[in-house]
Structures are given as structure tokens and as C-alpha cells.
Write a protein that holds these residues in place. Structure first.
Motif, PDB file in Angstrom:
ATOM      1  N   PRO A 217       2.466 -31.037 -56.827  1.00  0.00           N
ATOM      2  CA  PRO A 217       3.826 -29.949 -56.097  1.00  0.00           C
ATOM      3  C   PRO A 217       2.421 -29.022 -55.699  1.00  0.00           C
ATOM      4  N   ARG A 218       1.264 -27.775 -56.671  1.00  0.00           N
ATOM      5  CA  ARG A 218       0.174 -27.678 -56.769  1.00  0.00           C
ATOM      6  C   ARG A 218      -1.030 -28.054 -55.659  1.00  0.00           C
ATOM      7  N   LEU A 219      -0.975 -29.644 -55.754  1.00  0.00           N
ATOM      8  CA  LEU A 219      -2.240 -29.579 -54.810  1.00  0.00           C
ATOM      9  C   LEU A 219      -1.569 -30.099 -53.668  1.00  0.00           C
ATOM     10  N   GLU A 220      -0.730 -29.882 -52.927  1.00  0.00           N
ATOM     11  CA  GLU A 220       0.595 -30.295 -51.724  1.00  0.00           C
ATOM     12  C   GLU A 220       0.163 -28.455 -51.012  1.00  0.00           C
ATOM     13  N   LYS A 221       0.422 -27.375 -52.197  1.00  0.00           N
ATOM     14  CA  LYS A 221       0.783 -26.002 -52.070  1.00  0.00           C
ATOM     15  C   LYS A 221      -1.486 -26.189 -51.360  1.00  0.00           C
ATOM     16  N   VAL A 222      -2.014 -26.222 -51.976  1.00  0.00           N
ATOM     17  CA  VAL A 222      -3.491 -26.120 -51.564  1.00  0.00           C
ATOM     18  C   VAL A 222      -3.972 -26.672 -50.615  1.00  0.00           C
ATOM     19  N   GLU A 223      -3.349 -27.981 -49.875  1.00  0.00           N
ATOM     20  CA  GLU A 223      -3.319 -28.934 -48.751  1.00  0.00           C
ATOM     21  C   GLU A 223      -3.176 -27.921 -48.163  1.00  0.00           C
ATOM     22  N   LYS A 224      -1.946 -27.937 -47.763  1.00  0.00           N
ATOM     23  CA  LYS A 224      -0.936 -27.110 -47.071  1.00  0.00           C
ATOM     24  C   LYS A 224      -2.182 -25.404 -46.874  1.00  0.00           C
ATOM     25  N   ALA A 225      -2.201 -25.007 -47.624  1.00  0.00           N
ATOM     26  CA  ALA A 225      -3.177 -23.611 -47.605  1.00  0.00           C
ATOM     27  C   ALA A 225      -4.178 -23.595 -46.359  1.00  0.00           C
ATOM     28  N   GLN A 226      -5.307 -24.872 -47.326  1.00  0.00           N
ATOM     29  CA  GLN A 226      -5.921 -25.564 -46.630  1.00  0.00           C
ATOM     30  C   GLN A 226      -6.609 -25.463 -44.723  1.00  0.00           C
ATOM     31  N   LEU A 227      -5.084 -26.638 -44.770  1.00  0.00           N
ATOM     32  CA  LEU A 227      -5.006 -27.162 -43.228  1.00  0.00           C
ATOM     33  C   LEU A 227      -4.482 -25.469 -42.581  1.00  0.00           C
ATOM     34  N   ASP A 228      -3.605 -25.030 -43.032  1.00  0.00           N
ATOM     35  CA  ASP A 228      -3.510 -23.628 -42.550  1.00  0.00           C
ATOM     36  C   ASP A 228      -4.662 -22.707 -42.455  1.00  0.00           C
ATOM     37  N   PHE A 229      -5.409 -22.416 -43.105  1.00  0.00           N
ATOM     38  CA  PHE A 229      -6.539 -21.890 -42.912  1.00  0.00           C
ATOM     39  C   PHE A 229      -7.205 -22.687 -41.928  1.00  0.00           C
ATOM     40  N   SER A 230      -7.672 -24.031 -42.001  1.00  0.00           N
ATOM     41  CA  SER A 230      -8.852 -24.177 -41.042  1.00  0.00           C
ATOM     42  C   SER A 230      -8.070 -24.002 -39.568  1.00  0.00           C
ATOM     43  N   THR A 231      -6.343 -24.213 -39.105  1.00  0.00           N
ATOM     44  CA  THR A 231      -6.615 -24.057 -38.008  1.00  0.00           C
ATOM     45  C   THR A 231      -6.427 -22.471 -37.269  1.00  0.00           C
ATOM     46  N   GLN A 232      -5.747 -21.923 -38.771  1.00  0.00           N
ATOM     47  CA  GLN A 232      -6.372 -19.905 -38.171  1.00  0.00           C
ATOM     48  C   GLN A 232      -7.916 -20.253 -37.811  1.00  0.00           C
ATOM     49  N   VAL A 233      -9.229 -20.429 -38.339  1.00  0.00           N
ATOM     50  CA  VAL A 233     -10.675 -20.541 -38.147  1.00  0.00           C
ATOM     51  C   VAL A 233     -10.598 -20.926 -36.976  1.00  0.00           C
ATOM     52  N   GLU A 234      -9.641 -22.231 -35.979  1.00  0.00           N
ATOM     53  CA  GLU A 234     -10.284 -22.895 -34.682  1.00  0.00           C
ATOM     54  C   GLU A 234      -9.317 -21.465 -34.211  1.00  0.00           C
ATOM     55  N   ALA A 235      -8.491 -21.504 -34.133  1.00  0.00           N
ATOM     56  CA  ALA A 235      -8.003 -19.643 -33.318  1.00  0.00           C
ATOM     57  C   ALA A 235      -8.659 -19.124 -33.733  1.00  0.00           C
ATOM     58  N   ILE A 236      -9.421 -18.588 -34.046  1.00  0.00           N
ATOM     59  CA  ILE A 236     -10.270 -17.411 -34.419  1.00  0.00           C
ATOM     60  C   ILE A 236     -11.263 -17.389 -33.740  1.00  0.00           C
ATOM     61  N   SER A 237     -12.078 -18.680 -33.727  1.00  0.00           N
ATOM     62  CA  SER A 237     -13.441 -19.162 -33.166  1.00  0.00           C
ATOM     63  C   SER A 237     -13.084 -19.818 -32.082  1.00  0.00           C
TER      64      SER A 237
ATOM     65  N   VAL B 161     -13.004 -15.693 -30.388  1.00  0.00           N
ATOM     66  CA  VAL B 161     -14.204 -15.229 -30.937  1.00  0.00           C
ATOM     67  C   VAL B 161     -15.205 -15.483 -29.433  1.00  0.00           C
ATOM     68  N   SER B 162     -14.969 -17.219 -28.726  1.00  0.00           N
ATOM     69  CA  SER B 162     -15.915 -17.409 -27.670  1.00  0.00           C
ATOM     70  C   SER B 162     -14.929 -16.896 -26.038  1.00  0.00           C
ATOM     71  N   GLU B 163     -13.673 -16.467 -26.500  1.00  0.00           N
ATOM     72  CA  GLU B 163     -13.227 -15.859 -25.030  1.00  0.00           C
ATOM     73  C   GLU B 163     -13.556 -14.560 -25.046  1.00  0.00           C
ATOM     74  N   ILE B 164     -13.995 -13.596 -25.963  1.00  0.00           N
ATOM     75  CA  ILE B 164     -14.358 -12.123 -26.503  1.00  0.00           C
ATOM     76  C   ILE B 164     -16.346 -12.589 -25.729  1.00  0.00           C
ATOM     77  N   LYS B 165     -16.777 -13.208 -26.588  1.00  0.00           N
ATOM     78  CA  LYS B 165     -17.956 -13.642 -25.996  1.00  0.00           C
ATOM     79  C   LYS B 165     -18.360 -13.481 -24.188  1.00  0.00           C
ATOM     80  N   SER B 166     -17.523 -14.773 -24.202  1.00  0.00           N
ATOM     81  CA  SER B 166     -17.159 -14.839 -22.510  1.00  0.00           C
ATOM     82  C   SER B 166     -16.822 -13.369 -22.179  1.00  0.00           C
ATOM     83  N   SER B 167     -15.837 -12.755 -22.097  1.00  0.00           N
ATOM     84  CA  SER B 167     -15.522 -11.588 -21.958  1.00  0.00           C
ATOM     85  C   SER B 167     -16.741 -10.435 -21.556  1.00  0.00           C
ATOM     86  N   GLN B 168     -17.693 -10.470 -22.442  1.00  0.00           N
ATOM     87  CA  GLN B 168     -18.513  -9.693 -22.209  1.00  0.00           C
ATOM     88  C   GLN B 168     -19.963  -9.789 -22.078  1.00  0.00           C
ATOM     89  N   THR B 169     -19.921 -11.674 -21.747  1.00  0.00           N
ATOM     90  CA  THR B 169     -20.779 -11.351 -20.690  1.00  0.00           C
ATOM     91  C   THR B 169     -20.742 -10.786 -19.375  1.00  0.00           C
TER      92      THR B 169
END
Length: 128
Positions: free
Chosen positions: A15-35, A38-46
Motif C-alpha cells: 500500500p505504501r508503494l502504491e501511494k508513492v507511485e500515485k504521488a509520483q504520477l501526480d507529480f509528473s502530471t503537475q510538472v507537465e502542466a507547469i511546463s 511556462v511555454s505559454e508564458i514565454k510565448s506571451s512574453q515574446t
């Protein structure tokens, strides 16, 4: 002992391993969203930089035209004032008679370029 390890793995570690994997998947999703943000912000700034540069260029063009026009108007006013002053001076000189012009010339010769000082020095030499 093997059953105990099996129970420990199934109830505690998995169960702890599943929680860690889920947290890692959520983190990856958030990193993609933030990326992507950031790309949209760079484009808007340009785009904003380009817009500001274009506006600045247009403003400089307008100001240049305004300044050129303003200097042309000022130059025209100064030229007109000079013409009026020169015309007035010519009229004033034409009103003097020949006799007055001669007197004015003599006074100017003595008064100009140290003439008065030379006259005073000459007078002092005569008085000694």
C-alpha cells in the motif's frame, strides 16, 4: 516467518508503494502542466515584447515628425523675427542724415576697441 513476511509485504509495504507511485504520477502530471504553462508564458512574453517594440518604434516615428515640425516652426519664427529686426535696423539707419552718420562713425571709432582708453591716455600725456 514466511507468512509474516508475506503479510507484512501485502498489508504494509505494497500500500505504501502504491501511494508513492500515485504521488509520483501526480507529480509528473503537475510538472507537465507547469511546463506547458511556462511555454505559454514565454510565448506571451515574446508577443508582448514584439508589441512593445512596434509601439515604441511607432512612437519614435511620431515624435520625430513632431520634433521636426516643431523645429521647422521655431526656425520659421526666428527667421521672421530676424527679418523684422534687420528691416527695422535698415529703416533706422536710413533716417540718419549724412552728417549724423559721420558723427556716429567718429564716436564709434573713439569708443570702439579701446578708443576711449587711448583718448584718456593721450589726454594724460598732454597734461603732464
Amino acid at each position: 516467518m514466511l507468512n509474516r513476511h508475506d503479510e507484512l509485504i501485502h498489508h504494509d509495504i505494497l500500500p505504501r508503494l502504491e501511494k508513492v507511485e500515485k504521488a509520483q504520477l501526480d507529480f509528473s502530471t503537475q510538472v507537465e502542466a507547469i511546463s506547458s504553462q511556462v511555454s505559454e508564458i514565454k510565448s506571451s512574453q515574446t508577443n508582448l515584447e514584439l508589441t512593445v517594440m512596434k509601439d515604441g518604434q511607432e512612437t519614435r516615428g511620431l515624435l520625430t515628425k513632431f520634433i521636426d515640425h516643431s523645429f521647422a516652426v521655431d526656425k520659421a519664427k526666428l527667421d521672421a523675427q530676424r527679418d523684422v529686426i534687420h528691416r527695422d535696423e535698415r529703416i533706422t539707419l536710413k533716417r540718419f542724415s549724412t552728417r549724423e552718420k559721420i558723427v556716429l562713425g567718429i564716436v564709434g571709432a573713439f569708443a570702439g576697441s579701446g578708443g576711449i582708453l587711448a583718448g584718456i591716455a593721450g589726454l594724460l600725456q598732454i597734461l603732464k
